[in-house]
Design an enzyme around this catalytic site. Structure first.
Site, PDB file in Angstrom:
ATOM      1  N   LEU A 169       0.424   0.936  -1.386  1.00  0.00           N
ATOM      2  CA  LEU A 169       1.045  -1.071  -2.100  1.00  0.00           C
ATOM      3  C   LEU A 169       1.791   0.091  -3.341  1.00  0.00           C
ATOM      4  CD1 LEU A 169      -0.129  -3.077  -3.928  1.00  0.00           C
ATOM      5  CD2 LEU A 169      -1.219  -1.394  -6.000  1.00  0.00           C
ATOM      6  N   HIS A 206      -4.961   9.926 -10.802  1.00  0.00           N
ATOM      7  CA  HIS A 206      -3.615  10.563 -12.047  1.00  0.00           C
ATOM      8  C   HIS A 206      -3.387   9.166 -12.644  1.00  0.00           C
ATOM      9  CE1 HIS A 206       0.723  11.088 -11.515  1.00  0.00           C
ATOM     10  NE2 HIS A 206       0.852  12.407 -10.978  1.00  0.00           N
TER      11      HIS A 206
END
Lengths: 348, 343, 348, 343
Positions: C125, C229
Site C-alpha cells: 500500500l 511503526h
C-alpha cells in the site's frame, strides 16, 4: 413449557439426579454430592456477583415447568487455567525446504501450550434423554450465547469450548494410543478419570515438552487430530453456527478440537437485539409476519437470568409475548428483553 | 608379514580393485578412480604438511602383505570432522518424565539433531580383506591410525568418533530412514545417500532434517529395533573399536541410525597404555609368562610403519627386542624409539 | 476524480514514478524497472485469470482522472509461502507453576513458525504524498476488501497483512537489536535489504529454532513485540475496522504485528451489498436520506475492476450514480454494482 | 603428619565447629547438627554396606592432623547423583547457525535443562582449613575420594562430577540467577536455595525451570560473564580437579551458573596412573632424581587411610618403601599392597 434459567440454591437434588444420568465421558458433571454442592455454591455466588469474574462458573438449568423437573444443564466458566495450568496442543506448520534438492515439505507440528489460559469456557452441557426432541438441545446450548450477549463485560476477549475427541468403537482413543500412552504408561480411561479429578495439569507434566511432528505419529493417530467423538458432532455444529471456529487447538489426550471465538464476533453479539414487551393493545402482533422463525428471548437480569423459545417476532423494537411467556421470563409488559433468531439465516 | 603404512601413489590401482569388491555403503572407501586419486593425494599432502591446528587433513593407511606385495586393507582418519561445515548426528537424549503427584518417574529417549561431533577426529574407510579378518592384522590396521594420532597429537583433536554403517535390507531400504528422514526428504534411502554423497556436513541437512527431537517411542517398531545397530559387515570394526575403548550409546547416524562410536583420547587404550621403548636387537625374550600380540610402530611421520609381533608382557620394561628384519620394516635401528601397545 | 482500478499493461511508467517516491522501508515496491515489470505482468495475468489463484498478485492503482496520474497503489497476493517458506514468530503462553512453592508464572514465548503459509496477503500500500488528504487513504486501502467481497472464491480462508514494526528515532529496531542481531551479526538495514531481495527465508535459517521466552529478551525488545511503526498506526486502525485482528503473529526481525482475519468475517463480506444502478427517472434519489455517509462502490468485473467513493446511498437494492460516476466505474444504468459504507457504523 | 580417613561418630563435634566457619554456599558441609549427624551416619552405613549397584550411599572423609588430633578438612562423594530423583543441570550446547546462501556460519551457545548427570558419582563437601591449603594435604584430601573409588569400582559409577559454587556478590545476589531462574521462581537466589535445600533433584525444578534452551547471547552481560565462573572460595578445588583430569565446559549449575566439572574415570589421573605396590620397610630411597609427593592409601574399605609422602619416581617399580610409622598410620605391614599416585 421449558425455561432455561440461572441455577438456584434449591436445585442441588435436581442437579444430582441429572448428573446420575450422565454416565462416563463427561468429566465435569459427576454424580457426587460434595462436588456438585461446591459447584452449585460457586454458581450462586457467580450470579450474585460476590466473587470476581474470573472465578465465576455460571450454571444454567433447563426446567420443565409442567413438573418442575430439571431437564438439562450447561455452564460458562469465567476463566480457565488461572489456578491450574490449562494445557492444549496447538497445531502449527513448519516448512522444510531445500532448493538444492527441490524439496518443499510442509509439516504439521504439535506444540504443548497454555495459550488459552484466561479464556472463558462453555462446558458441562447435558440434556436428559427424555428431552432430546425438537429445539430443546439448541435452546439449552444457545442460552449461553444470549447470556454472553447480555453481559459481555463479564467475559474475556476469547471464549472456548472443548469437544470430546474421536474414539474407536471399543472406546479407545487412537491419538492417545499413538502418543500419550508412551509417556503416561496408563490406560486412556485412567487418564480420563484423573482428568475428572482435576489432575489434568499433573498428567500434562508427563507430556513431551518439545514440539512434535505429527508425521511421526502412527497414521490412525494422525487421522483423528481435531476430529470429534461421533456423538459430539451435532454439538460442534451448533457452536460453529454461533460463530465458534476450530483454530488448531486440540486436547492433549484425545486430540478433540477446541472451538473458539472472539466474544465480539459471536452471532449473538452481532445479531441479538433488545426489545420491549409490547402491551396487549399495541399493533405489534398484527404487523408481525404470519409465520416466523422461532426466536430465543431472555430477560436482562443477571441474578435471575431466564430464557425461552417463542414464536413471536421482534418488530421495530417491540415483541408480543404471551402472558405465559412473560411469566416464564419473570417479566411484564414494558420490560426489556433480548431476542435472537434461534437459527442462523440461511443466506449467510 | 604385514605392515601398515601411509598410502602411496603406487597403491592407486590396488585401491581400485579393493573398492570394486567392498560392499555398498557410505563409510568405506571411495568408489571412483577420481575420488580414490583425490583421497591418496590428500593423504600424501596431509602427511607432508606442517600442522598446528587440525583442519582439512585426512590420512589414509593401507595394510600390505609383504610376502605378496599386496594391499589387503585400508583405514583412514580425518583430522577434523566437518572442518568445511558441520558434522551432523543425532544425539540420543534421555528425557526424564517426572510427576510427583502421580508418583510417576520414567525416562524417554529422544533423538536431537546436533553438531557436537564437529571438530572431533573422524575414523573411517576401514576395510580388511576376508583372509586377514581373523588375525591380529585387522586390529593392527584399525589401531595404527590411533598410534599415529598418539604420536602426532597436534594433528588431531582430543576426541575421536567412528560412524558404522546401520542396518539396511537386501533391497537397500533402511527402516530408520523410512521412519525419520524420508518424511522430510521424500526420497529413498539410497537416493538420499547418493544425493548427499555420504556427507554429513551439508546445509541441506539443516534445511530438511527435524528441528525438534524425535521421540523414540513414537517411531515404528522396526525403526526402533535398528537404532544403534550395525550392519553385519561392521561387526569386526565394532568389536575392535569397543575393545579399544570407544563407546556406542550417545550418537547415531542421522540417515541410517547406525551407531557412532566415540571417545575422548584418554579413554582409548592406544593412548593410555602405549609405551615408548628403546629398540634392542634380539628375538623376543622368552622369559616367564606367555606371549602377547603387540603393535609396534616407528615414530616418523612420513615413513610411519606399524607391525604386529608376538612378545612377552612389556609392562615395566624400557626396551623391546626386535629382530633385524622387523627393524628394517619399521626403518629403525638399535637405540631408536618405537611405540608399543598390546593388541 | 479518483478511481481505484485493476492495474493495466500501460501502467508501468506510472508505477515506476510512484515507486520512486516510496523511499526505504517498503520492501515490496522498489523503483526497479525489471522488478516492477515482472510484478505488473503477474498482476495482469492475475486479473486475466491465466495463472492459478495461489500464484496471483492483484495490483490496484488509484488514478486521478483529471491528469491520468497514478496517485497510489496497493495489492493482494493470492497466497504466501508456497515457493519460499514464510516465517513469523507466533506468541504463545506457557504457565510454569509449582504448588509446593505457590508460584504461578505465565510466560510468553516466541515460536518460529510457518503457520501462515498459504494465506492471502494485503500488501504494497502506497499513496503519493500529494494525495494524502480526505478519504483517499481509506479509499485505496479498502478497495481490496470490496474486491475480496466480490470475488471471495479467489482467496483462501485466511487473509493477513504484515505491519511495519516499531523503530526508535534513529531508525533502529529494539527487537532486532535484542534478538536477531545476536544470530545474524549484521545491521538491521542490511537484513531489511536482503528481505527486499527475497532472501527472508535464508535469513530465517539463522534464527534460533527453539521456542524463546520473551522474558529473556532485553526490556526494550519485550516492550515492542506486536507494536507498529508510528507511521503505520493509521493503516493498522483502518485494517482493524475492516475486521482484521492481531492474533499473536509478529515479524521475525522487527516484531511488527501481523493482522489477520477469516475472509468470511471481514466487514466487507458481512456488510457489502449488491445494488442496481437506478435509471434517472426512478425515485431512488428522492427517497434517499438527505445527507448520507460516503459509500464505496465498485463494479463487478474481475478483469476491469474499478471502485470509487460516492455520496449516493443504496436504497432497497438501487443506487443513483451520476453519469460521471458511472463512467468511472465503466458501468451504465441497470448494471450491478457492490456497495459498502466507507466507515464502520459507530454503534457496532 | 596428616591422614585422610572415613568420618567417625566421634568427629561430629569437630564437624560442627568446621561448619560454623565455612562460607555460605550449597556445595559444602551441612550446617545444622542434625544434618551433620545424618551425613556421618549415612557415611558409616555406606562404608559398611555390601554394594553391587551404586545407589543412595554417600562417603564422607576427613583430613586429620595426627599431631593435633584435629579435623582440618572434609570431602565427600555420593555414589549416584539424584538416586532418589534426577540430578538437573544446564548443558552448555553449541548450536551451529548455517546459511549457505548468505555464506554465514557461526555458533551460538544455549543452555538446556538436562538430567544427564543423573547416576554419575558426585563429589562434594570439599573444605580445607586455611592453614593446610598450601600444602600437599589439600590435594591428598581431594584425591582420596577417587583413590577410594578406584579401589571400589562397584560402589561408584564410571563417571564423576563436581559442582563448584558460582559467583555471588556480597549481598548474596547471583547475576546468573537474576537473569535466568528468578524469572520463573520469582524469588531471590538465597531464598530459592534455602527453599530447595541446595538440592538439584526436585520436581519443582521441572515445574518451574525453562523447558526450552536459554540462548546465552540473549542474557545480560553480567549473567554471561559469570557463567561457568567459580566463587573465589572454589579456586583451590578447581585447580586440584582440573589437574586431576576433570573438564569444566559442558555443564553448569541451574541456579548460580557455577561450573560442574565432570569426567569419565578413564580420564582421571587417579584411575589411570595409580599403581598398586608392595610395601617395603625403609625410608624413601634417595637414588638418582628428585622427590615427588605421592598419595598412598591402603586397600581396606572400612579402615581406609591415605597419607602423602615425598618419594622418588615410582614409575616402573613394584614396591614402595614406607617407614614403620607410616605403615602404622595406614595399618599395613611389609608385603601388603598399597595404592600410590603422584600428586
Amino acid at each position: 413449557m421449558l425455561v432455561v434459567r440461572a441455577i438456584h440454591e434449591g436445585d442441588l437434588d435436581g442437579l444430582f439426579n441429572l448428573a446420575s444420568q450422565v454416565g462416563t465421558g463427561m468429566t465435569t458433571l459427576k454424580a457426587d454430592m460434595k462436588m456438585l454442592g461446591d459447584r452449585l455454591a460457586t454458581a450462586c455466588a457467580s450470579f450474585a456477583e460476590t466473587i470476581p469474574p474470573e472465578e465465576r462458573d455460571y450454571l444454567f438449568v433447563m426446567e420443565d415447568t409442567a413438573n418442575h423437573r430439571l431437564a438439562g444443564v450447561c455452564a460458562i466458566k469465567g476463566a480457565v487455567g488461572l489456578t491450574e495450568p490449562f494445557y492444549n496442543y496447538r497445531i502449527g506448520t513448519l516448512v522444510h525446504s531445500s532448493r538444492e534438492l527441490n524439496v518443499f515439505t510442509k509439516m504439521e507440528t504439535l506444540y504443548l501450550s497454555n495459550d488459552l489460559t484466561g479464556s472463558s469456557e462453555l462446558c458441562s452441557l447435558f440434556l436428559h434423554p427424555d428431552y432430546r426432541v425438537g429445539h430443546n438441545g439448541k435452546l439449552l446450548s444457545k442460552s449461553r450465547f444470549l447470556f454472553i450477549a447480555q453481559f459481555p463485560h463479564l467475559f474475556t476477549e476469547k471464549i472456548i469450548a472443548e469437544m470430546r475427541g474421536y474414539q474407536a468403537e471399543d472406546g479407545s482413543s487412537p491419538f492417545y494410543e499413538g502418543l500419550g500412552r508412551h509417556f503416561f504408561k496408563m490406560d486412556f480411561h485412567h487418564v480420563d478419570d484423573l482428568t475428572a479429578l482435576g489432575k489434568k495439569s499433573f498428567i500434562a507434566e508427563l507430556m513431551p515438552r518439545q514440539p512434535l511432528y505429527i508425521a511421526y505419529l502412527p497414521q490412525d493417530a494422525q487421522d483423528v487430530v481435531g476430529a470429534v467423538h461421533k456423538s459430539t458432532a451435532p454439538a460442534r455444529r451448533l457452536l460453529e453456527q454461533e460463530g465458534m471456529h476450530y483454530e488448531g487447538y486440540v486436547d492433549i489426550f484425545d486430540a478433540g478440537p477446541v472451538l473458539q471465538a472472539r466474544v465480539s464476533e459471536l452471532r449473538a453479539l452481532r445479531d441479538s437485539e433488545l426489545a420491549i414487551i409490547a402491551p396487549d393493545d399495541d399493533m405489534v402482533h398484527a404487523c408481525a409476519p404470519a409465520t416466523t422463525e422461532p426466536t430465543l428471548v431472555s430477560n436482562t437480569t443477571l441474578r435471575d437470568f431466564r430464557m425461552i423459545i417463542t414464536e413471536a417476532a421482534s418488530v421495530n423494537g417491540s415483541i408480543d409475548l404471551s402472558a405465559a411467556e412473560q411469566q416464564l421470563l419473570h417479566c411484564a409488559t414494558g420490560a426489556t428483553v433480548r431476542t435472537l433468531p434461534l437459527n442462523v439465516k440461511k443466506n449467510q | 608379514m604385514y605392515v601398515v603404512r601411509p598410502v602411496e601413489t603406487a597403491d592407486i590401482p590396488a585401491l581400485e580393485s579393493l573398492a570394486a569388491v567392498t560392499m555398498p555403503g557410505v563409510h568405506t572407501l571411495p568408489r571412483s578412480r577420481d575420488k580414490i586419486v583425490m583421497a591418496v593425494e590428500r593423504s600424501l599432502a596431509s602427511m607432508a604438511a606442517q600442522v598446528d591446528i587440525p583442519s582439512e587433513e585426512s590420512y589414509l593407511f593401507v595394510l600390505e602383505s609383504l610376502e605378496e606385495r599386496r594391499i589387503c586393507g585400508t583405514a583412514a582418519i580425518f583430522a577434523s570432522a566437518g572442518s568445511n561445515g558441520t558434522y551432523f548426528s543425532f544425539r540420543n537424549d534421555v528425557i526424564q518424565q517426572v510427576s510427583r503427584d502421580l508418583n510417576i518417574c520414567h525416562s524417554v529417549h529422544a533423538l536431537t539433531l546436533c553438531s557436537e561431533l564437529t571438530a572431533y577426529s573422524h575414523l573411517s574407510s576401514f576395510y580388511v580383506a576376508p583372509e586377514v579378518q581373523q588375525g591380529p592384522e585387522a586390529a593392527l590396521l584399525s589401531r595404527s591410525r590411533l598410534l599415529y594420532a598418539a604420536q602426532h597429537p597436534r594433528r588431531f583433536g582430543d576426541r575421536f568418533f567412528v560412524p558404522l554403517a546401520g542396518v539396511t535390507d537386501d533391497a537397500g531400504q533402511s527402516p530408520f530412514w523410512n521412519a525419520v528422514g524420508r518424511k522430510f526428504f521424500k526420497m529413498d534411502f539410497l537416493d538420499a545417500e547418493r544425493t548427499i554423497g555420504g556427507a554429513r556436513n551439508r546445509t541441506l541437512i539443516v534445511e530438511l532434517m527435524p528441528h525438534y527431537p524425535v521421540y523414540v517411542p513414537l517411531l515404528p517398531g522396526d525403526a526402533q529395533a535398528v537404532m544403534g545397530q550395525i550392519h553385519p559387515s561392521g561387526e569386526l570394526a565394532f568389536n575392535l573399536l569397543t575393545a579399544e575403548g570407544f563407546e556406542a550409546d550417545e550418537y547415531i547416524d542421522i540417515f541410517d541410525g547406525g551407531p557412532i562410536l566415540q571417545a575422548h583420547k584418554h579413554a582409548l587404550r592406544t593412548f593410555t597404555t602405549s609405551q615408548k621403548l628403546r629398540v634392542r636387537t634380539g628375538v623376543a625374550r622368552t622369559r616367564e609368562g606367555p606371549l602377547f600380540n603387540y603393535a609396534v610402530s616407528n615414530a616418523d611421520s612420513a615413513a610411519f610403519r606399524a607391525v604386529t609381533i608376538p612378545c612377552p608382557d612389556l609392562d615395566g620394561c624400557d626396551a623391546v627386542a626386535l629382530p633385524p628384519e622387523i627393524q628394517d620394516i619399521l626403518r629403525v635401528a638399535e637405540g631408536d624409539s618405537v611405540t608399543c601397545v598390546r593388541i
